[in-house]
Design a protein around this motif. Sequence first.
Motif, short mmCIF file in Angstrom:
data_model
loop_
_atom_site.label_atom_id
_atom_site.label_comp_id
_atom_site.label_asym_id
_atom_site.label_seq_id
_atom_site.Cartn_x
_atom_site.Cartn_y
_atom_site.Cartn_z
N MET A 4 0.85 -1.19 0.00
CA MET A 4 0.00 0.00 0.00
C MET A 4 0.89 1.24 0.00
N HIS A 24 -4.82 5.71 -10.37
CA HIS A 24 -4.84 6.55 -9.18
C HIS A 24 -3.41 7.00 -8.89
N SER A 37 -2.23 3.54 -3.99
CA SER A 37 -2.55 2.19 -4.45
C SER A 37 -4.01 1.89 -4.11
N GLN A 38 -4.54 0.81 -4.68
CA GLN A 38 -5.94 0.46 -4.47
C GLN A 38 -6.09 -1.05 -4.49
N ASN A 56 -4.09 -5.88 -5.41
CA ASN A 56 -3.72 -4.52 -5.05
C ASN A 56 -3.05 -3.91 -6.27
N ARG A 79 0.26 2.20 -7.12
CA ARG A 79 -0.04 3.59 -7.44
C ARG A 79 0.31 3.86 -8.90
N ASP A 101 -8.08 1.81 -0.08
CA ASP A 101 -7.42 2.79 -0.92
C ASP A 101 -7.25 4.10 -0.18
N ARG A 102 -6.71 5.08 -0.87
CA ARG A 102 -6.40 6.38 -0.29
C ARG A 102 -7.68 7.18 -0.10
N ASN A 156 -7.02 12.10 -7.31
CA ASN A 156 -6.50 10.74 -7.32
C ASN A 156 -7.23 9.83 -8.31
#
Length: 169
Positions: free
Chosen positions: A51, A81, A85-86, A123, A126, A146-147, A154
């Motif tokens: 992450m 994004h 990261s997501q 995952n 980014r 996620d963020r 983003n």
Amino acid sequence: MSDLAATDRTLVAEPLDAAAFAPFGDVIEAAGESYPINGGMCDRFHDRARMDFTEGGRAGISVGYGRPYPLPLTFDLVERHPLGSQAFVPIGEDPFLVVVAPDEGGRPGRPRAFLTRPGQGVNYLRNVWHGVLTPLGRPGHFLIVDRVGGTGVNLEEYRYDTGWTVVPA
């Protein structure tokens, strides 16, 4: 390439594999090294995803409800994004489709498609181009990590001039 002047716009969905997916992110699954917790009643598969958040953001955990898509599937939309990261982790055993693309000068290149096995999540690193959440067959619930918060935009979306079609292996 000018919107990928490739003549073949069909992608065969590959089985999701950690090594093949590594340039785009992490496969999240209960595999490999673990250690016991909770009095030996649970095996912890620790730190499964890299992450990464910028611009003052923090990790947030959300729940998503995805409506199913059929295969073959034609798509033209990908997103990325740049500030975080997501991760998507299914709450259930149904497979879902994962589409990713390398960056080519600020635009997505030729995509790749992966099909998850039960118990696998992903995952996206980014700034990695990826498709939308794509459960197959029936609706699916997902944990989304996620963020959240912070400054900056983003989300960047891109539409290919010509769609891509994903077929099962």
